[in-house]
Each structure stands twice: as C-alpha cells, then as structure tokens.
Design an enzyme around this catalytic site. Structure first.
Site, PDB file in Angstrom:
ATOM      1  N   GLY A 157      28.859  -2.883 -37.811  1.00 20.51           N
ATOM      2  CA  GLY A 157      29.416  -2.543 -38.775  1.00 20.51           C
ATOM      3  C   GLY A 157      30.530  -3.428 -38.621  1.00 20.51           C
ATOM      4  N   ARG A 158      31.436  -3.197 -39.226  1.00 24.04           N
ATOM      5  CA  ARG A 158      33.107  -4.056 -39.283  1.00 24.04           C
ATOM      6  C   ARG A 158      32.946  -4.220 -37.432  1.00 24.04           C
ATOM      7  NH1 ARG A 158      35.132  -0.316 -43.924  1.00 24.04           N
ATOM      8  NH2 ARG A 158      34.852   0.828 -41.879  1.00 24.04           N
ATOM      9  N   ILE A 159      32.959  -3.178 -36.978  1.00 25.01           N
ATOM     10  CA  ILE A 159      33.830  -3.509 -35.359  1.00 25.01           C
ATOM     11  C   ILE A 159      32.571  -3.737 -34.163  1.00 25.01           C
ATOM     12  CG2 ILE A 159      34.181  -2.188 -32.960  1.00 25.01           C
ATOM     13  CD1 ILE A 159      36.262  -0.320 -34.818  1.00 25.01           C
ATOM     14  N   THR A 238      33.299   3.301 -27.256  1.00 19.53           N
ATOM     15  CA  THR A 238      34.591   3.434 -28.049  1.00 19.53           C
ATOM     16  C   THR A 238      34.692   3.620 -29.698  1.00 19.53           C
ATOM     17  OG1 THR A 238      34.272   1.111 -29.315  1.00 19.53           O
ATOM     18  CG2 THR A 238      35.384   1.086 -27.754  1.00 19.53           C
ATOM     19  N   ARG A 240      33.129   7.658 -31.508  1.00 19.53           N
ATOM     20  CA  ARG A 240      33.518   8.942 -31.175  1.00 19.53           C
ATOM     21  C   ARG A 240      32.937   9.236 -30.289  1.00 19.53           C
ATOM     22  NH1 ARG A 240      37.439   7.693 -33.331  1.00 19.53           N
ATOM     23  NH2 ARG A 240      38.068   8.092 -35.566  1.00 19.53           N
ATOM     24  N   GLU A 269      37.446  15.563 -25.942  1.00 11.41           N
ATOM     25  CA  GLU A 269      38.629  15.151 -25.897  1.00 11.41           C
ATOM     26  C   GLU A 269      40.199  16.156 -26.422  1.00 11.41           C
ATOM     27  OE1 GLU A 269      38.468  10.896 -28.305  1.00 11.41           O
ATOM     28  OE2 GLU A 269      39.939  11.154 -28.295  1.00 11.41           O
ATOM     29  N   HIS A 287      41.793   6.619 -25.403  1.00 10.45           N
ATOM     30  CA  HIS A 287      41.878   6.753 -26.963  1.00 10.45           C
ATOM     31  C   HIS A 287      42.519   5.717 -27.337  1.00 10.45           C
ATOM     32  CE1 HIS A 287      39.399   8.803 -30.684  1.00 10.45           C
ATOM     33  NE2 HIS A 287      39.919   7.229 -30.959  1.00 10.45           N
TER      34      HIS A 287
HETATM   35  P1  NAD Z   1      31.348   0.932 -40.442  1.00 13.24           P
HETATM   36  O1  NAD Z   1      31.396   1.640 -41.004  1.00 13.24           O
HETATM   37  O2  NAD Z   1      32.168  -0.331 -40.429  1.00 13.24           O
HETATM   38  O3  NAD Z   1      30.363   0.675 -39.024  1.00 13.24           O
HETATM   39  C1  NAD Z   1      29.882   1.827 -38.756  1.00 13.24           C
HETATM   40  C2  NAD Z   1      27.954   1.267 -38.571  1.00 13.24           C
HETATM   41  O4  NAD Z   1      27.767   1.865 -38.257  1.00 13.24           O
HETATM   42  C3  NAD Z   1      27.801   0.737 -39.822  1.00 13.24           C
HETATM   43  O5  NAD Z   1      27.587  -0.665 -39.830  1.00 13.24           O
HETATM   44  C4  NAD Z   1      26.240   2.164 -40.417  1.00 13.24           C
HETATM   45  O6  NAD Z   1      25.191   1.410 -40.806  1.00 13.24           O
HETATM   46  C5  NAD Z   1      26.234   2.269 -39.540  1.00 13.24           C
HETATM   47  N1  NAD Z   1      24.961   2.998 -38.384  1.00 13.24           N
HETATM   48  C6  NAD Z   1      25.169   4.318 -38.738  1.00 13.24           C
HETATM   49  N2  NAD Z   1      24.210   5.960 -38.235  1.00 13.24           N
HETATM   50  C7  NAD Z   1      24.106   5.112 -37.141  1.00 13.24           C
HETATM   51  C8  NAD Z   1      22.639   4.741 -36.529  1.00 13.24           C
HETATM   52  N3  NAD Z   1      22.406   6.357 -36.224  1.00 13.24           N
HETATM   53  N4  NAD Z   1      22.554   4.113 -35.488  1.00 13.24           N
HETATM   54  C9  NAD Z   1      23.145   2.699 -35.979  1.00 13.24           C
HETATM   55  N5  NAD Z   1      23.739   2.054 -36.180  1.00 13.24           N
HETATM   56  C10 NAD Z   1      24.720   3.450 -37.135  1.00 13.24           C
HETATM   57  O7  NAD Z   1      32.384   0.868 -39.113  1.00 13.24           O
HETATM   58  P2  NAD Z   1      33.930   0.643 -38.005  1.00 13.24           P
HETATM   59  O8  NAD Z   1      34.654  -0.023 -38.924  1.00 13.24           O
HETATM   60  O9  NAD Z   1      32.995  -0.527 -37.208  1.00 13.24           O
HETATM   61  O10 NAD Z   1      33.998   1.780 -36.917  1.00 13.24           O
HETATM   62  C11 NAD Z   1      33.156   2.091 -36.526  1.00 13.24           C
HETATM   63  C12 NAD Z   1      33.984   3.645 -35.712  1.00 13.24           C
HETATM   64  O11 NAD Z   1      34.463   3.466 -34.682  1.00 13.24           O
HETATM   65  C13 NAD Z   1      34.551   4.843 -36.575  1.00 13.24           C
HETATM   66  O12 NAD Z   1      33.842   5.437 -37.361  1.00 13.24           O
HETATM   67  C14 NAD Z   1      35.729   4.706 -35.427  1.00 13.24           C
HETATM   68  O13 NAD Z   1      34.523   6.348 -35.123  1.00 13.24           O
HETATM   69  C15 NAD Z   1      34.698   4.413 -34.324  1.00 13.24           C
HETATM   70  N6  NAD Z   1      36.658   3.615 -34.005  1.00 13.24           N
HETATM   71  C16 NAD Z   1      37.286   4.645 -32.699  1.00 13.24           C
HETATM   72  C17 NAD Z   1      38.268   3.551 -32.407  1.00 13.24           C
HETATM   73  C18 NAD Z   1      39.172   3.864 -30.597  1.00 13.24           C
HETATM   74  O14 NAD Z   1      40.243   4.057 -31.162  1.00 13.24           O
HETATM   75  N7  NAD Z   1      38.357   3.804 -30.011  1.00 13.24           N
HETATM   76  C19 NAD Z   1      38.675   2.434 -33.589  1.00 13.24           C
HETATM   77  C20 NAD Z   1      38.869   2.077 -34.537  1.00 13.24           C
HETATM   78  C21 NAD Z   1      37.286   2.834 -35.076  1.00 13.24           C
END
Ligand code: NAD
Length: 327
Positions: A157-159, A238, A240, A269, A287
């Site tokens: 996804g985004r990250i 990074t 959850r 956590e 975190h």
């Molecule tokens: P996003 O929704 O853009 O991307 C998540 C991707 O995971 C999606 O493309 C989805 O289709 C995919 N996905 C769902 N289930 C899956 C599976 N079983 N196997 C493989 N892929 C799967 O979210 P994002 O903005 O990229 O963020 C992702 C996660 O990162 C967030 O949900 C958040 O928990 C975590 N995060 C952590 C921090 C931190 O401080 N460490 C910061 C930002 C986000």
C-alpha cells in the site's frame, strides 16, 4: 453566543493542531503527558461531542456508551485497530484516521532500520562507546550489503510503495505480496514483482511488513514462516506488533533461522519480549515510525480537520474509516 462543541483529547499534540482545535472547540486535554486510563476517558467523555485519541487508547463499546453525546472519534494515527469500528458504526459514529502524511516518514525509518540492521550500526556504536575500538581491522563488525539484494514487501500500500521507491535507489530487487495482485502499471512504476506469500519469504534478503493489523494478519509471521526464510534474511516490522509472533521470532533468532530483525512495534507494547532485549542481532526502537516534527504536526492538523468536518461543517470527514455510515 453559540456554544462551542466539546472535544476530549487524550494526550497533548503539537501546538498548531491544538491552536486549530481551540478555535472551534471547548477542548479538554489530558493534563498529564501519559496514557489516559480507560476510567478517566469514561469519566471525561460523558459530555463530549468529539474524541481525539491515540493508538495507545483502546476505544471500545463501554467508552462509546459512556459518551452519550459522542458524534465522532478521530484517531491520531493511520492504523485504527485500537478502535472497535463495528461498535462505532452501529452507533453511527464516524471514525477517522490520519493517512498519507505518515507514509514517507515511516518509509524513511524502514530504510534506516534496513541499513542499521544489515550494517550493525547500533552494535558498532555501542562497541565504540564501550572503548573497544583499537583501530581498523579486517574482520571487525562485518555486516551484509543492502545494495543489489532482494527486498520482500508484505503489504504493498502507501508505505510499502514508498519503501520500494527508496529501494530502487539501492538497486534492490523488489518483490511484493498482497492478497490480490496489483495492476501492471503499479508494478512497473515501482519495478516490483508479485510473488506468492511463501515465495516472498523464501527469496527475500530483507522482509518488511506493511499490512494493517486485522484478524487476517494477526501472527501472519510465525514459526512456519520463519522456517521458510533464508538464514541470512532480516525481518523489519514497522506495521503493528501482533502481526509477528514474538515468541516464534525469539526462537528463530536464537536458532539462527534468520540473521536479525529490526522492530518499531511490539506484540504487547510497551512491554517487549525480555529475550529480544538480550539477543544482539536485533534493533528495537520505541514506535517512532511517524516521529518527525513535520509529520506529527501535519497529523495534528489533519486530526483537527476531521473533527471540524463532523462537528462544525456537518460534512463527511476527509479521512473516514467507516464510510458505510454515510450511505
Ligand atoms: P495501506 O492501507 O495504504 O496499505 C496496507 C496494504 O496492506 C494494502 O495494500 C492492503 O491490501 C495490504 N494487505 C492487507 N492485508 C494483507 C495481507 N494479509 N497480506 C498482504 N498485504 C495485505 O496502509 P499504510 O498507510 O501503508 O500503513 C500500513 C500500516 O502501517 C498501518 O495500518 C499502520 O498500522 C502501520 N503504520 C505504522 C506506523 C509506525 O509508527 N510504526 C506509522 C504508520 C503506519
């Protein structure tokens, strides 16, 4: 004079967000810089129209019942597994998050962790500060290259994509896994190749997790998955904590099934599996994925805009996570 809606904020946020909130709301902020207890939230939520909470606040049916006037819950995070979304939807409460602005900052941290774990940066720093540096040595603190290696991204996804963008600069081979293969255009843009989950685990030198935490991703990485990984692989998490079975991770590290790991998030956590702390080939950070001044400030403004949309403009908030309530 029209009374301002009342909003509870469970912890102090960067000042620009507070200033914006104060313009529109009678704001009650947790006076202590600590996690607000559930009892305190229940006590303070009674007359509030909005709740701004953090990923460390578990917002369940009991809190929503106590907040009889509650019209919106705004999470200061992109992940929202801390909120019972079904219960909020049942009560017609829009829940919002702060997506997008954390992407690049979190991806930066992922790359810092990839480089630090491969090149043993933290260990090397401790070594030097411990007075052990006696001069350049051919065998001193040898790590592994990042350049040209295979990066496996779980959750593109985004990250995940922002990490891929950085990996291109390191000439890495980028492979990804998603529940459904993405379009040719996305794959081409990031030079990423789709792999089955097992193949990704088998082929990667670095595995980085970017899925949300949900029932389907709880312990996504456990004993079986570690046994598929290369002995030279590094795991980066990074996303959850509970996505990785921490006990299985400790075993994998102790038995040298993988080379090392770098974690920003933990299963229980802020508690961290004790053995992880004593194992040397781990990097553990508290975190800090989104912890840049720029990003935390943007998040504070976004969280405010979401609450303003619901309580002042009476419109659908920009970052709704339960859009079904507007259907
Ligand atoms: P996003 O929704 O853009 O991307 C998540 C991707 O995971 C999606 O493309 C989805 O289709 C995919 N996905 C769902 N289930 C899956 C599976 N079983 N196997 C493989 N892929 C799967 O979210 P994002 O903005 O990229 O963020 C992702 C996660 O990162 C967030 O949900 C958040 O928990 C975590 N995060 C952590 C921090 C931190 O401080 N460490 C910061 C930002 C986000």
């Amino acid at each position: 004079m029209v009374k301002k809606p009342k909003v509870l904020l469970t912890r102090l946020l960067p000042q620009p967000g507070i200033n914006l909130l104060k313009k529109y709301f009678e704001l009650k902020i947790n006076p202590e810089d600590n996690i607000m207890s559930k009892e305190k939230i229940i006590e303070k939520i009674k007359d509030k129209h909005g709740l701004i909470c953090l990923l460390t606040d578990k917002i369940d049916a009991e809190i929503m019942d106590a907040g009889r006037k509650l019209k919106t819950i705004a999470n200061y995070a992109v992940g929202f597994n801390n909120i019972d979304i079904d219960e909020a939807t049942k009560r017609n409460i829009p829940v919002t998050n702060t997506p997008g602005v954390l992407t690049e900052t979190t991806a930066d941290l992922v790359f810092a962790l990839i480089l630090s774990t491969a090149r043993r940066i933290v260990e090397a720093d401790r070594f030097l500060r411990g007075g052990k540096f006696k001069g350049w040595a051919p065998m001193l603190l040898l790590g592994n290259d990042v350049y040209n290696k295979t990066l496996g991204i779980i959750g593109f996804g985004r990250i995940g994509r922002a990490v891929a963008q950085r990996a291109k600069g390191f000439h890495m081979k980028i492979i990804y896994y998603e529940p459904a293969r993405l379009s040719h255009d996305i794959e081409k843009k990031y030079s990423a190749e789709y792999k089955s989950f097992d193949d990704l685990l088998k082929e990667s030198d670095f595995i980085t997790i970017h899925t949300p935490l949900a029932e389907s991703t709880h312990h996504l990485i456990s004993e079986k998955e570690f046994s598929l990984m290369k002995k030279t692989a590094y795991l980066i998490n990074t996303a959850r904590g509970p996505i990785v079975d921490e006990k299985a991770l400790v075993e994998a590290l102790k038995k040298r099934k993988i080379a090392g790991c770098a974690l920003d998030v933990f299963e229980k956590e802020p508690d961290v599996e004790k053995e992880l702390i004593t194992i040397p080939n781990t990097i553990l950070v508290p975190h800090i994925g989104s912890a840049s001044i720029e990003t935390r400030t943007k998040m504070a403004l976004i969280v405010a805009e979401n609450v303003i949309a619901v309580l002042v403009n009476k419109t659908r908030p920009p970052n709704i996570v339960n859009p079904e309530i507007y259907k």
